[in-house]
Design a protein around this motif. Structure first.
Motif, PDB file in Angstrom:
ATOM      1  N   GLU A   1       0.831  -1.205   0.000  1.00 41.35           N
ATOM      2  CA  GLU A   1       0.000   0.000   0.000  1.00 41.35           C
ATOM      3  C   GLU A   1       0.863   1.252   0.000  1.00 41.35           C
ATOM      4  OE1 GLU A   1      -2.575  -0.305   3.369  1.00 41.35           O
ATOM      5  OE2 GLU A   1      -3.920  -1.712   2.383  1.00 41.35           O
TER       6      GLU A   1
ATOM      7  N   ARG B   1       3.513   6.363  -5.505  1.00 39.24           N
ATOM      8  CA  ARG B   1       3.867   6.367  -6.925  1.00 39.24           C
ATOM      9  C   ARG B   1       4.137   7.806  -7.373  1.00 39.24           C
ATOM     10  NH1 ARG B   1      -1.072   4.266  -7.201  1.00 39.24           N
ATOM     11  NH2 ARG B   1      -1.641   5.869  -8.695  1.00 39.24           N
TER      12      ARG B   1
ATOM     13  N   TYR C   1       2.205   1.769  -3.379  1.00 36.89           N
ATOM     14  CA  TYR C   1       1.134   2.215  -4.271  1.00 36.89           C
ATOM     15  C   TYR C   1       0.830   3.694  -4.046  1.00 36.89           C
ATOM     16  CZ  TYR C   1      -3.451   2.541  -6.446  1.00 36.89           C
ATOM     17  OH  TYR C   1      -4.515   2.913  -7.217  1.00 36.89           O
TER      18      TYR C   1
END
Length: 115
Positions: free
Chosen positions: A54, A60, A57
Motif C-alpha cells: 500500500e 507512486r 502504491y
C-alpha cells in the motif's frame, strides 16, 4: 525391610509418573503456545507485506505529481527537480583525524552478544 524397600520403590515410581505426566502437559502447552506465536508472526508478516504494498502504491511518482497539481492552491507544493538536490562534494564530512566521542556510551562485551 524388603517390604519397606518395595513401598519406597513403588512410591518413587508413582512420584516419577506424576512428574512425567505434569512435564508432558507443560511441554504440550509450550508447543501450543509456540505454534500460536508462529501463527501470529506469520499474520504480522502478511500484514506488513500488505502495508508495504500500500505504501508503494500510495507513493507512486505519478500519483504524487497529480496530488501536488490538484492541491497547488492550498499547499503551494512544487514538483521536485534535479537541480534542487545537492551534490556529494557539498556535504561536509568530518576529517579522519578528528576523534569520535560518544555520550552515554555503554560498554558491551562480545560474550554478551553471543546467543
Amino acid at each position: 525391610m524388603r517390604m519397606v524397600l518395595f513401598i519406597l520403590a513403588a512410591g518413587m515410581v508413582i512420584g516419577l509418573s506424576v512428574w512425567a505426566y505434569q512435564e508432558n502437559y507443560r511441554t504440550q502447552a509450550m508447543i501450543g503456545e509456540t505454534e500460536r506465536l508462529q501463527r501470529e508472526i506469520g499474520e504480522a508478516r502478511a500484514r506488513l507485506a500488505v502495508l508495504k504494498a500500500e505504501w508503494a502504491y500510495l507513493n507512486r511518482p505519478d500519483r504524487l505529481r497529480d496530488l501536488t497539481e490538484i492541491n497547488y492552491n492550498d499547499m503551494q507544493l512544487l514538483p521536485l527537480r534535479p537541480d534542487q538536490f545537492g551534490r556529494i562534494e557539498q556535504v561536509a564530512f568530518p576529517s579522519n583525524d578528528a576523534p569520535i566521542t560518544f555520550e552515554n556510551a555503554v560498554e558491551v562485551s562480545s560474550e554478551e552478544a553471543k546467543p
